[in-house]
Design a protein around this motif. Structure first.
Motif, short mmCIF file in Angstrom:
data_model
loop_
_atom_site.label_atom_id
_atom_site.label_comp_id
_atom_site.label_asym_id
_atom_site.label_seq_id
_atom_site.Cartn_x
_atom_site.Cartn_y
_atom_site.Cartn_z
N LYS A 1 0.82 -1.21 0.00
CA LYS A 1 0.00 0.00 0.00
C LYS A 1 0.86 1.26 0.00
O LYS A 1 0.51 2.27 -0.64
CB LYS A 1 -0.93 0.01 1.21
CG LYS A 1 -1.76 1.30 1.31
CD LYS A 1 -2.57 1.37 2.59
CE LYS A 1 -3.24 2.73 2.71
NZ LYS A 1 -4.03 2.87 3.97
N ILE B 1 0.53 4.88 -2.09
CA ILE B 1 0.49 6.20 -1.48
C ILE B 1 1.54 7.12 -2.11
O ILE B 1 1.29 8.31 -2.34
CB ILE B 1 0.73 6.11 0.05
CG1 ILE B 1 -0.39 5.28 0.70
CG2 ILE B 1 0.80 7.50 0.67
CD1 ILE B 1 -1.77 5.87 0.57
N ASP C 1 -5.49 12.97 -2.78
CA ASP C 1 -5.67 12.50 -1.42
C ASP C 1 -5.83 10.98 -1.42
O ASP C 1 -6.19 10.38 -2.43
CB ASP C 1 -6.90 13.14 -0.78
CG ASP C 1 -6.70 14.64 -0.56
OD1 ASP C 1 -5.53 15.05 -0.43
OD2 ASP C 1 -7.70 15.38 -0.53
N ASP C 2 -5.60 10.39 -0.28
CA ASP C 2 -5.68 8.94 -0.14
C ASP C 2 -7.06 8.43 -0.53
O ASP C 2 -8.06 8.74 0.11
CB ASP C 2 -5.37 8.55 1.32
CG ASP C 2 -5.29 7.05 1.51
OD1 ASP C 2 -5.59 6.33 0.54
OD2 ASP C 2 -4.94 6.62 2.61
#
Length: 199
Positions: A61, A65, A74-75
């Motif tokens: 992950k 990011i 944004d995430d």
């Protein structure tokens, strides 16, 4: 959208994007970070005429990011059961929706589905670093070498790259442009849809 029926007008609200990102970051082919991420998408991404998607194992992950930070988004990582036939680990994925971006990438010479690369990407070490991060494996092994009648154990580093034959031939062209005497072998896998490049 507006539809007219007799004396009445019905208005339908346009579907709006939920997430916005910096599309120009992925269109700047001179930027080495752009080259890297396009290489990563070339190996591990999915692109249709509407969007770009990237699906990785949940343990990776942090790499998603990094990409989101690069495109100033944004995430918005989503989670799903594994789609990888080689692993049972759960996955995480992102989706960038932009018909304009997909179209402009093709016009500039990046078309993953038809294996088209312009020269900037084709001969970029940063692009192929992204491809290798997505679909490559670095391994170390011992093999026997004979010299003057004696046999020696020699340690060998190998880079193995998995992908379609067209992609591996493009990588071979890039590698041979850097190292004239490099030895690259392309092996066909049993499922016939994926090949292996070993050098």
């Amino acid at each position: 959208m507006v539809a007219k029926f007799g004396g009445f007008v019905l208005e339908k609200e346009k579907k709006m994007r939920k997430h916005f990102f910096n599309e120009e970051k992925l269109l700047d082919f001179e930027n080495i970070e752009t080259q890297y991420w396009l290489g990563f998408f070339y190996a591990d991404g999915y692109i249709d005429k509407y969007s770009l998607r990237l699906f990785l194992s949940e343990k990776d992950k942090a790499h998603l990011i990094k990409f989101l930070n690069f495109v100033e988004l944004d995430d918005c990582v989503r989670y799903d059961k594994s789609r990888n036939r080689f692993s049972s680990l759960n996955g995480c994925w992102i989706k960038l929706s932009s018909v304009k971006l997909v179209k402009e990438l093709k016009e500039k010479g990046f078309d993953k589905n038809n294996f088209i690369l312009n020269k900037i990407l084709l001969f970029s070490p940063h692009f192929w670093r992204g491809v290798i991060d997505g679909d490559g494996t670095l391994c170390f092994s011992f093999c026997n070498r004979k010299s003057k009648g004696k046999i020696y154990k020699v340690g060998v580093f190998q880079l193995i790259l998995y992908g379609f034959e067209s992609v591996l031939n493009q990588f071979k062209l890039f590698a041979e442009s850097l190292i004239k005497d490099i030895k690259i072998r392309i092996y066909k896998r049993k499922d016939k849809s994926y090949n292996c490049d070993n050098f």
